[in-house]
Enzyme design. Structure first.
Site, PDB file in Angstrom:
ATOM      1  N   HIS A   1      79.513   8.255  63.182  1.00 50.74           N
ATOM      2  CA  HIS A   1      78.410   7.574  62.493  1.00 50.74           C
ATOM      3  C   HIS A   1      78.294   6.212  63.181  1.00 50.74           C
ATOM      4  CE1 HIS A   1      75.490   6.477  59.681  1.00 50.74           C
ATOM      5  NE2 HIS A   1      76.189   6.351  58.580  1.00 50.74           N
TER       6      HIS A   1
ATOM      7  N   LYS B   1      63.939  31.130  59.211  1.00 54.50           N
ATOM      8  CA  LYS B   1      63.378  32.358  59.795  1.00 54.50           C
ATOM      9  C   LYS B   1      64.194  32.831  60.997  1.00 54.50           C
ATOM     10  CE  LYS B   1      58.609  31.201  58.508  1.00 54.50           C
ATOM     11  NZ  LYS B   1      57.458  30.426  59.026  1.00 54.50           N
TER      12      LYS B   1
ATOM     13  N   ARG C   1      70.704  13.359  61.603  1.00 57.06           N
ATOM     14  CA  ARG C   1      71.914  13.392  60.808  1.00 57.06           C
ATOM     15  C   ARG C   1      72.129  14.838  60.402  1.00 57.06           C
ATOM     16  NH1 ARG C   1      74.565   9.483  57.413  1.00 57.06           N
ATOM     17  NH2 ARG C   1      75.763  10.492  55.779  1.00 57.06           N
TER      18      ARG C   1
ATOM     19  N   ARG D   1      70.308   6.582  51.734  1.00 51.24           N
ATOM     20  CA  ARG D   1      70.552   5.224  52.197  1.00 51.24           C
ATOM     21  C   ARG D   1      70.298   5.080  53.698  1.00 51.24           C
ATOM     22  NH1 ARG D   1      73.958   1.972  49.590  1.00 51.24           N
ATOM     23  NH2 ARG D   1      74.276   3.804  48.284  1.00 51.24           N
ATOM     24  N   THR D   2      70.942   5.926  54.481  1.00 50.50           N
ATOM     25  CA  THR D   2      70.783   5.841  55.930  1.00 50.50           C
ATOM     26  C   THR D   2      69.358   6.203  56.338  1.00 50.50           C
ATOM     27  OG1 THR D   2      73.105   6.456  56.166  1.00 50.50           O
ATOM     28  CG2 THR D   2      71.748   6.599  58.131  1.00 50.50           C
TER      29      THR D   2
END
Lengths: 337, 337, 337
Positions: C153, C99, C120, C70-71
């Site tokens: 957020h 790695k 995010r 969604r975001t």
């Protein structure tokens, strides 16, 4: 601009970018002067829009069945800079291949949608096989090898040379001493870079590695054939002192067969902050990245550390390669800049 | 151009592309003349830029919770050709769905960001359910079904018909004998294609399959209702001799319930190089791909093999469908080309 | 237009969007008037093309190592609207990190290809750490926090406030009674939103939750410090009656340590269709989504349900934030519209 109006033209235009040994000195010189011109467009919105106007009608596919976020992002950005619209595969296999389709059919399918394919795969030689196949069809498209298993990663070698060239005074690689450090047995960047360096005069190479990770015999043979002088040593601190460039690499333990990496002490093959006093004042420090502990992050701020620029150079070199393959290199003029 | 200035107009403009039975002959004729016009733009940078100028302000979502690289790439390219900016879902479920969101909420969310949704899912009937839901909201967006489980794949059928049409002399499908081969029980492309063929006159179909993979009763009923003559046989070599088109398909073993595919010998239902002598000189060979061993790759070079063009045709048909849904089909004129 | 010609200018232009407490009332007012202007461009193809002309030369990276479709889609669309070309990471880790590369190196690498990073991640504080790191390099790029683990957020809070503002008569938040419902202990949206509401006058908050999911002490302290009156209750039906806005949230069971959610009966904290009669006629119903059973889908059609608009508002708020960070907010004029 003079480079194009009266200057060097590219005589042998490649149709694909497959192996680092397909490039000669003429190509390298042409490529790098093109890169320098392209970078000038990056200074303004107008310049960037001009670059985007070169290939907005072109669709490219990034076929990455061997994941590599870094290389993927670099090519993705390069396409974007030229206006190329991209489609992506970033999985180990496409869904069709899971249904039993051959890789040849899979790529021929994708080639029917796009005008350019950038491919990275774990399979040695795949790019050349696909390039040959597509060349036999009514609608061939150029292929760029973005890493094919253990054997080739030609665009990495090209960006390494560009970074060396740009970092040395007078853009002069001829006559330089290059020191390559780390896992020289399994790192393909060292192999490709060494071979490309044979295009320059009087370059000498020192290979520094743990005994277990020395270069392979095929590379020794190649350098001997091309009359590139080289030495091999385990003495890191001795070797870096008079180097004009130090090319660090990490231990490639993803190729371990029975965790041999863990039994090797590589702590003597790391560049520490203290080493900065003992290397040349204008030494060029490079690394193909990702790094682990081979280079202390405190070194990042030193002006001799070029690995972050090396990243960004990679993007510009890829822009130039795509421009050449798609035949718009001559439009990279600087009319009014 | 005449097609639009005085020619056929589309009376019943669809709001969504959901099922292959929503198309009538008028729509097919209109669609394919549009595809032919669109392809002319592909000849030049100017033409392609014109197509891109039609929908650059539109955002589309490719919601592919049933992976299909081939169909995904085809739609992705089609969007790109019209300038549509795309967002992608290529996972079996979105992260919100994993948190317990209904598929309806999930798609209504995405619909709030975009102007068009192309969806492929394993769930039969989902596209229609979502189309109905969105039509009840203040901001409905068109839905294109890119494959919904075992039941529908309407754009595949449309591209198959287009390829037949384009490959036959005079673009004439009426009166042709079509031979469909392989796993006819579980392959949805055969079902959709057969139904769409009912829009043409005097077409007859021969279904060739192992006993275990014959067509289902519902398709027999449908063809009988629409008065399309058909026969069923296991005699591959007999059936292909007088066929105007041979449509090969693979065994769909991903639908096996107890590995029934492995107990079936399908080797008599493969097209070998030797067969080329026994089929018509202008026979059209097609395959929805991916293929396994149903068609010998040596056949690819034969001019009768149309499956690679079929791929690329799919992209153009999808361009035309999007243009119709978004109402820019009338702008697909050819002012000066 | 007046907003810019003689109206408010932004004095403290942020370089990054990291935490919801970095915004003051002046910024909020500026941001929201910008959002309103931007939305006017959405009405026509010309308007949308103008927005796309603002940042077509800019490349952005969406680095989503904590998946959130969604975001992600909201930011992806926001970039697209401004012409920003995006690269995506939507995996839990990049291949380089696998790695052994540090996240710092990984992001510094990506920053060398792009001009903006939206990130995010599940790690609290990571965005700020990366912003600080990049600010120390020769080529810093702005960072937008699109959710950092349990702590912040900020763009969600900004879009929530925008939706409240736009839904209330006269765009007036001052003096309103806001009721927040659900898992208030673990939902970060409630925390960020409550803090941002402290920028408005005479707002009072009622927190409604099961005993086990009450707000945490740090939020109580924060609101007390800022003199925002609030109450806590388990009486859902009582609380919603005189609320000007009801902000529903779901139980965040992904944070369960020993499936505590399953032992809590949250059925009394759901909004049913019958409740519509008992709430205010102009009450604003919101939800950050995804929802489960907290809001009956039958409520979607009620004009007081604003959660679907809230989704779309999120996209426009993000457009405005990117415009501000990239310095093109002043070009968001309305010359002739």
């Amino acid at each position: 601009m003079q480079q194009f109006q009266g200057g060097p033209m590219l005589n042998n235009r490649p149709r694909h970018i497959l192996r680092s040994d397909q490039f000669d000195r003429e190509f390298l010189d042409y490529l790098y002067s093109l890169v320098n011109l392209i970078r000038r467009y990056d200074k303004s919105k107008e310049g960037l829009l001009y670059l985007q106007s070169l290939l907005p009608h072109v669709r490219g596919m990034l076929y990455f069945t061997q994941p590599s976020t870094r290389t993927f992002m670099s090519f993705h950005s390069a396409c974007s800079i030229l206006g190329v619209k991209t489609s992506e595969i970033r999985d180990s296999a496409t869904s069709s291949e899971k249904k039993g389709e051959s890789i040849e059919d899979s790529l021929r399918t994708f080639s029917s949608y796009v005008d350019l394919i950038v491919m990275r795969s774990p399979e040695a030689g795949l790019c050349e096989r696909i390039a040959t196949l597509l060349d036999s069809t009514p609608r061939p498209v150029p292929i760029i090898n973005a890493g094919s298993g253990p054997d080739e990663h030609p665009t990495q070698a090209l960006l390494d040379i560009y970074t060396l060239r740009r970092s040395f005074k007078g853009n002069q690689i001829d006559g330089k001493k290059i020191c390559m450090v780390g896992d020289l047995k399994r790192g393909r960047t060292v192999r490709s870079l060494s071979r490309l360096l044979a295009n320059y005069h009087d370059v000498s190479i020192t290979f520094v590695s743990p005994e277990q990770f020395r270069i392979e015999q095929d590379l020794r043979d190649c350098l001997t054939n091309k009359a590139v002088p080289f030495t091999e040593t385990t003495d890191f601190e001795g070797a870096i002192q008079d180097a004009d460039a130090i090319y660090m690499t990490r231990i490639q333990d993803e190729w371990d067969e029975h965790s041999e990496s863990s039994s090797v002490d590589h702590s003597d093959f790391c560049l520490h902050y203290d080493h900065l006093d003992s290397i040349k004042e204008d030494c060029v420090i490079m690394h193909p990245l990702p790094r682990r502990d081979e280079i202390d992050p405190k070194i990042d701020a030193d002006p001799r550390a070029k690995y972050w620029r090396q990243e960004r150079n990679g993007m510009w070199v890829r822009v130039a390669l795509i421009a050449i393959l798609m035949g718009v290199d001559h439009q990279v003029m600087l009319p009014e800049l």
